[in-house]
Write a protein that holds these residues in place. Structure first.
Motif, mmCIF file in Angstrom:
data_model
loop_
_atom_site.group_PDB
_atom_site.id
_atom_site.type_symbol
_atom_site.label_atom_id
_atom_site.label_comp_id
_atom_site.label_asym_id
_atom_site.label_seq_id
_atom_site.Cartn_x
_atom_site.Cartn_y
_atom_site.Cartn_z
ATOM 1 N N CYS A 1 0.850 -1.186 0.000
ATOM 2 C CA CYS A 1 0.000 0.000 0.000
ATOM 3 C C CYS A 1 0.888 1.239 0.000
ATOM 4 N N ALA A 2 0.527 2.219 -0.827
ATOM 5 C CA ALA A 2 1.258 3.487 -0.896
ATOM 6 C C ALA A 2 0.272 4.635 -0.755
ATOM 7 N N LEU A 3 0.531 5.516 0.191
ATOM 8 C CA LEU A 3 -0.249 6.723 0.405
ATOM 9 C C LEU A 3 0.724 7.890 0.527
ATOM 10 N N PRO A 4 0.291 9.107 0.338
ATOM 11 C CA PRO A 4 1.213 10.225 0.506
ATOM 12 C C PRO A 4 1.878 10.198 1.880
ATOM 13 N N GLY A 5 3.198 10.096 1.878
ATOM 14 C CA GLY A 5 3.951 10.081 3.121
ATOM 15 C C GLY A 5 3.936 8.771 3.865
ATOM 16 N N SER A 6 3.493 7.686 3.223
ATOM 17 C CA SER A 6 3.336 6.413 3.919
ATOM 18 C C SER A 6 3.449 5.270 2.933
ATOM 19 N N LEU A 7 4.166 4.206 3.313
ATOM 20 C CA LEU A 7 4.443 3.106 2.392
ATOM 21 C C LEU A 7 4.598 1.822 3.197
ATOM 22 N N ALA A 8 4.046 0.717 2.692
ATOM 23 C CA ALA A 8 4.205 -0.593 3.321
ATOM 24 C C ALA A 8 4.218 -1.652 2.234
ATOM 25 N N LEU B 1 4.818 -5.941 1.389
ATOM 26 C CA LEU B 1 5.082 -7.346 1.686
ATOM 27 C C LEU B 1 6.036 -7.868 0.628
ATOM 28 N N ALA B 2 7.229 -8.276 1.034
ATOM 29 C CA ALA B 2 8.230 -8.763 0.086
ATOM 30 C C ALA B 2 8.835 -10.041 0.643
ATOM 31 N N GLY B 3 8.499 -11.169 0.025
ATOM 32 C CA GLY B 3 8.990 -12.444 0.540
ATOM 33 C C GLY B 3 8.441 -12.704 1.923
ATOM 34 N N ASP B 4 9.338 -12.967 2.884
ATOM 35 C CA ASP B 4 8.900 -13.229 4.256
ATOM 36 C C ASP B 4 9.028 -12.001 5.138
ATOM 37 N N SER B 5 9.120 -10.809 4.520
ATOM 38 C CA SER B 5 9.292 -9.569 5.269
ATOM 39 C C SER B 5 8.158 -8.590 4.988
ATOM 40 N N LEU B 6 7.852 -7.764 5.977
ATOM 41 C CA LEU B 6 6.942 -6.638 5.841
ATOM 42 C C LEU B 6 7.752 -5.385 6.147
ATOM 43 N N VAL B 7 7.927 -4.538 5.123
ATOM 44 C CA VAL B 7 8.763 -3.350 5.242
ATOM 45 C C VAL B 7 7.864 -2.131 5.133
ATOM 46 N N SER B 8 8.011 -1.174 6.047
ATOM 47 C CA SER B 8 7.165 0.017 6.024
ATOM 48 C C SER B 8 7.991 1.240 6.360
ATOM 49 N N GLY B 9 7.458 2.403 5.999
ATOM 50 C CA GLY B 9 8.121 3.655 6.283
ATOM 51 C C GLY B 9 7.129 4.791 6.287
ATOM 52 N N GLY B 10 7.510 5.914 6.916
ATOM 53 C CA GLY B 10 6.626 7.072 6.990
ATOM 54 C C GLY B 10 5.548 6.894 8.045
ATOM 55 N N THR B 11 4.422 7.564 7.850
ATOM 56 C CA THR B 11 3.311 7.479 8.795
ATOM 57 C C THR B 11 2.656 6.097 8.695
ATOM 58 N N PRO B 12 1.845 5.705 9.701
ATOM 59 C CA PRO B 12 1.352 4.320 9.745
ATOM 60 C C PRO B 12 0.160 4.011 8.852
ATOM 61 N N GLU B 13 -0.378 4.981 8.124
ATOM 62 C CA GLU B 13 -1.618 4.735 7.391
ATOM 63 C C GLU B 13 -1.499 3.611 6.369
ATOM 64 N N ALA B 14 -0.400 3.571 5.606
ATOM 65 C CA ALA B 14 -0.251 2.534 4.584
ATOM 66 C C ALA B 14 -0.133 1.153 5.228
ATOM 67 N N LEU B 15 0.606 1.051 6.318
ATOM 68 C CA LEU B 15 0.715 -0.229 7.021
ATOM 69 C C LEU B 15 -0.652 -0.673 7.524
ATOM 70 N N ASP B 16 -1.414 0.252 8.114
ATOM 71 C CA ASP B 16 -2.754 -0.098 8.585
ATOM 72 C C ASP B 16 -3.638 -0.550 7.424
ATOM 73 N N GLY B 17 -3.529 0.139 6.274
ATOM 74 C CA GLY B 17 -4.319 -0.248 5.113
ATOM 75 C C GLY B 17 -3.975 -1.636 4.626
#
Length: 294
Positions: free
Chosen positions: A221-228, A230-246
């Motif tokens: 998921c990608a939102l302005p200022g937020s990114l999450a 799923l790549a292989g066996d990892s979950l990578v996120s950055g910025g504000t939590p909205e994209a991860l929550d989505g």
């Protein structure tokens, strides 16, 4: 028009085509795969193989073929291709599941007695089945960064298409410089591939595909200022939590729907002027997860 290429093991391709002696096969865009397959040996002695670039097809074929294979295809199935296949015949073509990088599949299409195409098989997407390629994909990439270690990071999202390249690069920077990494909540393997197919068919707002260096290509998921992602066996996120929550909400939705795979959905070809668009019927959901853009 954006196009996709046929990515399929030879044995799988031949099984999907079900070639037999006496069949007439039309091969489209053979220059993209010159010499890869000698189809003639599968249809001899009484069959025939005709290879033509897409631009050489006529709209009123004198001969209709038992089988059609295309090495590359526009994002929609051209109506003139369907017109070249006899009722009861089969076509194997690459299809675009969503306007995103690497969001491709292979469709096996049968024509019913009235000449209407029906999707009988749909292969799973290559996402999560291999590491990200050495260079970004050729189509739909909105931003890419070559790291000092020589590995590419890239991102592709519908809402980024047509925007300035710097918008996508700024999103990537959230992962390049301030990443948060944790184990995937569903692990790697079959469940992840099923989730990918489901999301590509559903196309929720904010969905992305991405390549993160040496990790397998991922979805997220990608939102302005937020990114999450799923790549292989990892979950990578950055910025504000909205994209991860989505993204976590989408996973909850998928689980509530019974963890469907791409092949569990209901693919159909819908006529749109001179083409056929691939669409999906979705399972009924016990609850509706709100869009992260809401």
């Amino acid at each position: 028009m954006p196009s996709v290429s046929l990515k399929c093991e030879l044995a799988d391709l031949l099984e999907m085509l079900d070639l037999r002696p006496g069949h007439r096969l039309l091969e489209i865009n053979p220059q993209d795969a010159a010499g890869v397959v000698e189809f003639g040996r599968f249809v001899d002695p009484s069959g025939a193989v005709v290879s033509l670039p897409a631009g050489k097809l006529g709209s009123a074929p004198a001969v209709r073929y038992d089988r059609l294979v295309a090495w590359s295809a526009p994002s929609s199935l051209p109506g003139e291709w369907v017109a070249h296949v006899a009722p009861g015949g089969l076509a194997v073509v690459p299809v675009l599941l969503a306007p995103l990088a690497m969001a491709e599949a292979v469709a096996r299409i049968r024509l019913d007695p009235d000449g209407r195409p029906e999707v009988t098989d749909l292969s799973t997407t290559p996402l999560f089945t291999r590491a990200a390629p050495g260079e970004p994909p050729e189509r739909f990439v909105d931003g890419a960064v070559l790291r000092p270690d020589g590995r590419w990071w890239w991102i592709s999202a519908e809402w980024l298409h047509g925007r300035d390249h710097g918008v996508a690069v700024d999103l990537l920077d959230l992962l390049l410089h301030r990443p948060r990494r944790r184990p995937s909540p569903i692990g790697a393997g079959r469940d992840t591939a099923h989730l990918v197919g489901y999301l590509l068919a559903r196309r929720p707002d904010g969905m992305l595909t991405a390549g993160l260096g040496d990790l397998p290509a991922g979805i997220g998921c990608a939102l302005p200022g937020s990114l999450a992602v799923l790549a292989g066996d990892s979950l990578v996120s950055g910025g504000t939590p909205e994209a991860l929550d989505g993204l976590l909400d989408w996973i909850t939705e998928w689980r509530s729907a019974g963890r469907p795979a791409l092949t569990d959905l209901w693919p159909r070809l819908t006529p749109r002027r001179d083409t056929w668009e691939l669409e999906f019927g979705m399972p009924e959901l016990p609850t509706q997860v709100p869009s992260p853009f809401a």
